[in-house]
Design an enzyme around this catalytic site. Structure first.
Site, PDB file in Angstrom:
ATOM      1  CB  SER A 146      -0.971  -0.029   1.190  1.00 27.23           C
ATOM      2  OG  SER A 146      -1.913   1.006   1.121  1.00 27.23           O
ATOM      3  CG  ASP A 302      -2.347   3.907  -2.248  1.00 32.56           C
ATOM      4  OD1 ASP A 302      -2.964   3.580  -3.276  1.00 32.56           O
ATOM      5  OD2 ASP A 302      -2.438   3.258  -1.188  1.00 32.56           O
ATOM      6  CG  ASP A 304      -2.297  -0.618  -3.216  1.00 28.56           C
ATOM      7  OD1 ASP A 304      -2.073   0.487  -2.696  1.00 28.56           O
ATOM      8  OD2 ASP A 304      -3.072  -1.447  -2.707  1.00 28.56           O
ATOM      9  CG  ASP A 306      -5.616   0.489  -1.805  1.00 33.92           C
ATOM     10  OD1 ASP A 306      -4.759   1.388  -1.778  1.00 33.92           O
ATOM     11  OD2 ASP A 306      -5.654  -0.444  -0.965  1.00 33.92           O
TER      12      ASP A 306
END
Length: 559
Positions: A146, A302, A304, A306
């Site tokens: 993340s 960010d 990834d 999400d």
């Protein structure tokens, strides 16, 4: 774990011819550093509902091909209890070793008899959730940490609904992992062999297009708004570039200013060491570009993709909008827009985490929206949607969010999704700009109607072997010393979730509900050695709210 056991593990790892030369170099670098050796081997990297997450390197308490492989063997055996011929999907982000870990996961899954669908290039976490559902998989894995710093990576496991696995599944997988050796005697099946035999398939671009089409289906604006607004966008060196820009352009937002310096994947995150759109430092390069190019809004995702953060023009500068504020803005706008267009369902539902602002209850009440509070994480938000779908009530769901910049705006995925959230923010921004309003003015209007709310999150780090014990002691001190007020504001209810609370499952969280929808919440992070303190207070003026928040923070003095 005793020092003798740590030394033995270190010796065992040092005796193996490690397939990754970086691991051998890491062991050699720390061989004379007793503390460094201990930190790498004093425990196994923990597997839970968030999968694995940790610092890259050699050792049982590190992310490497061996800890990933061991977890994958355990997860594969679990999948085979769900289906005699299981299927699973894999995605990965831009972090160091992400592609290596993804191929290792695919290789082992295929060797274990699991059919694998893997994205051939880095792809957002929500695209993994979509792929699990698209192919009717029994599970999935995304390799990501993340928004953590560059030295981290992670392994998130998903269930057949496209949601992160629950406690029961995580416990079952963990038992399997614990029964697996770190270095199996025979493990010669290759990734290329899996491709050749058809056990591993690359996911085609058409599925990515289906994902973007599904996100676009939740659009609330057509040609009735001016979509020529100039939007600056940065993927923060991550996975969002293709999906976010394609989704925006497909829905008419073509005036996109790309932050070139942060556009291409780079696991070092050179201009934002902590690639988190919550933090201004991560946004600085994008803000500079937005100012130079005359954009009125900056959207950042960010690594990834999400989580999503935004900054909007405020005079000659830009102001970052918090996750709670963005959540309020989106819910307010979506309700207005749905009512305008006749798309508001009967008995609408919004879902939020217990650490997100309770002001949302007042706002939702204005529109007749029921708010469901759940534990932190979309692993708790998404199941609400799944249950609605099971009873054919999915139309009731209009929004899910948490304060840490996560938003889920549809039922096509079962996790937070910065792709659809970016589209919805673009539409909201353009809608209000057409009415001569900035998002800051709209937000101030909400505050004037319901009171000025300050919501802050404070993270306290407790690293090393003793860190988790320290966090445990702090939580126990709050439990053993009941609080009746914070900064003179009365506690009207204490919600201790350690054994569950009013239908919400057990979790190591304490929430103090204050007068006037205020709150103080303490929660150890499930993925990092951090204790988080959430504060939410409301007052007639912004200055009063800020003063109360400051007093609570100073009084608690967690260390």
């Amino acid at each position: 774990m005793t020092n003798d056991k740590v030394k033995k593990l270190f010796a065992d790892w040092s005796a193996v011819k490690l397939a990754d030369s970086d691991l051998a170099a890491d062991l050699a670098a720390v061989k004379d550093d007793e503390d460094a050796v201990f930190d790498r081997f004093y425990k196994d990297l923990e597997f839970g509902t968030a999968g694995l997450r940790g610092v890259l390197g050699a050792g049982t308490n590190r992310m490497n091909i061996y800890t990933v492989a061991r977890a994958t063997r355990g997860y594969a055996k679990y999948l085979k209890t769900l289906n005699s011929e299981p299927k699973m999907a894999i995605a990965y982000d831009s972090r160091h070793k992400s592609d290596v870990f993804a191929r290792e996961t695919a290789r082992i899954m295929a060797a274990e008899g699991v059919h694998v669908y893997i994205w051939p290039e880095l792809m957002p976490t929500p695209a993994l959730s979509f792929a699990v559902r698209y192919y009717g998989c029994d599970g999935g894995v995304v390799i990501t940490a993340s928004h953590n710093p560059s030295q981290y990576n992670g392994y998130k496991a998903y269930d057949p609904t496209g949601c992160q696995i629950d406690e029961a599944a995580a416990d079952a997988v963990l038992k399997n992992i614990e029964a697996e050796p770190m270095f199996p005697d025979a493990d010669i099946y290759t990734f290329d062999q899996g491709l050749t035999e058809g056990r591993i398939e690359y996911i085609p671009d058409s599925v990515r297009d289906e994902f973007i089409t599904a996100a676009s289906a939740w659009s609330l604006c057509g040609d009735d708004i001016d979509k020529s607004v100039k939007i600056a966008y940065t993927p923060l060196y991550g996975t969002g570039l293709k999906c976010v820009t394609t989704c925006l352009e497909r829905n008419g937002f073509t005036n996109i200013v790309l932050v070139d310096e942060q556009a291409q994947p780079n696991g070092d995150f050179p201009t934002c060491p902590y690639p988190n759109p919550e933090i201004r430092q991560a946004m600085e390069v994008g803000l500079k570009v937005a100012k130079e190019k005359g954009a009125d809004i900056l959207i950042a995702t960010d690594p990834d993709a999400d989580r999503m953060g935004i900054a909007v023009k405020d005079g000659d500068d830009f102001k970052l909008i918090t996750g709670n504020q963005t959540g309020m803005l989106l819910l307010d706008w979506m309700c207005k827009r749905r009512l305008e267009t006749g798309k508001m369902p009967k008995d609408p539902i919004a879902v939020k985490s217990i650490v997100s602002t309770d002001m949302i209850h007042k706002l939702a009440g204005k529109y007749g929206v029921e708010v469901i509070d759940v534990l932190t994480g979309f692993k708790n938000i998404a199941p609400v949607v799944t249950k609605l779908c099971e009873t054919h009530e999915e139309d009731r769901y209009i929004f899910g969010y948490e304060e840490s910049y996560g938003y889920m705006l549809g039922t096509h995925v079962r996790d937070k999704d910065a792709v659809s959230a970016s589209l919805m923010v673009a539409e909201m921004f353009a809608y209000y700009k057409g009415k001569g309003l900035s998002l800051l003015e709209v937000l101030d209007g909400i505050y004037k109607e319901f009171g000025y709310y300050i919501n802050t999150t404070h993270s306290y780090e407790f690293p090393g072997a003793s860190g988790f014990d320290k966090m445990k002691d702090i939580m126990e001190s709050y439990r053993n010393q009941p609080r009746t007020s914070f900064a003179g504001i009365k506690v009207v209810e204490t919600q201790d979730y350690i054994d569950g609370y009013k239908g919400i499952p057990a979790s190591n969280v304490i929430k103090y509900v204050l007068e006037d929808n205020g709150m103080v919440v303490l929660r150890p992070s499930g993925t990092e050695p951090k204790l988080k303190l959430y504060i939410g207070v409301g007052a007639p003026t912004l200055a009063e709210a800020e003063e109360i928040e400051k007093k609570i923070t100073e009084e608690e003095n967690i260390h």
